[in-house]
Design a protein around this motif. Structure first.
Motif, mmCIF file in Angstrom:
data_model
loop_
_atom_site.group_PDB
_atom_site.id
_atom_site.type_symbol
_atom_site.label_atom_id
_atom_site.label_comp_id
_atom_site.label_asym_id
_atom_site.label_seq_id
_atom_site.Cartn_x
_atom_site.Cartn_y
_atom_site.Cartn_z
ATOM 1 N N TRP A 20 0.831 -1.202 0.000
ATOM 2 C CA TRP A 20 0.000 0.000 0.000
ATOM 3 C C TRP A 20 0.869 1.257 0.000
ATOM 4 C CZ3 TRP A 20 -0.613 4.015 3.512
ATOM 5 C CH2 TRP A 20 -1.687 4.863 3.284
ATOM 6 N N GLN A 21 1.925 1.261 0.829
ATOM 7 C CA GLN A 21 2.828 2.414 0.879
ATOM 8 C C GLN A 21 3.516 2.636 -0.461
ATOM 9 O OE1 GLN A 21 5.169 1.162 4.258
ATOM 10 N NE2 GLN A 21 4.161 2.636 5.623
ATOM 11 N N GLN B 250 0.969 4.171 -2.786
ATOM 12 C CA GLN B 250 0.743 5.578 -2.444
ATOM 13 C C GLN B 250 1.908 6.445 -2.909
ATOM 14 O OE1 GLN B 250 -2.116 6.906 -1.156
ATOM 15 N NE2 GLN B 250 -2.840 4.832 -1.546
ATOM 16 N N HIS C 221 1.825 9.587 -5.793
ATOM 17 C CA HIS C 221 2.247 10.949 -5.514
ATOM 18 C C HIS C 221 3.341 11.405 -6.474
ATOM 19 C CE1 HIS C 221 -0.283 11.576 -2.104
ATOM 20 N NE2 HIS C 221 0.199 10.524 -1.466
#
Length: 91
Positions: free
Chosen positions: A80-81, A84, A88
């Motif tokens: 998930w990180q 993300q 970005h």
């Protein structure tokens, strides 16, 4: 003197000598005690050791499940990180 259980000899003699390792259910189940004239009831001792071994089995099984779940959650968090972080970068 007589032994309550003779199966102890099936395991290596050093298995119980290492106190740094956690007890295994088989170590509890196969633990032998010398019988004395005014000693404890061997049937009661065996029943208690079987109960402790059963509870240890349940606890160790639960611990393994929790550790596996912990790894799964950590991997999902990393994924998930990463997702993300990638989102970005393109904004």
């Amino acid at each position: 003197m007589r032994r309550l259980v003779s199966r102890r000899e099936e395991r290596p003699p050093t298995a119980e000598a290492h106190h740094k390792h956690p007890l295994r259910p088989w170590q509890i189940r196969e633990r032998c005690f010398n019988v004395r004239r005014r000693g404890l009831d061997p049937v009661e001792i065996r029943a208690f050791l079987d109960r402790v071994a059963d509870e240890l089995t349940v606890a160790q099984t639960a611990l393994v499940a929790v550790q596996e779940e912990n790894v799964r959650i950590k991997n999902a968090l990393r994924a998930w990180q990463s997702a993300q972080s990638a989102n970005h970068r393109y904004r």
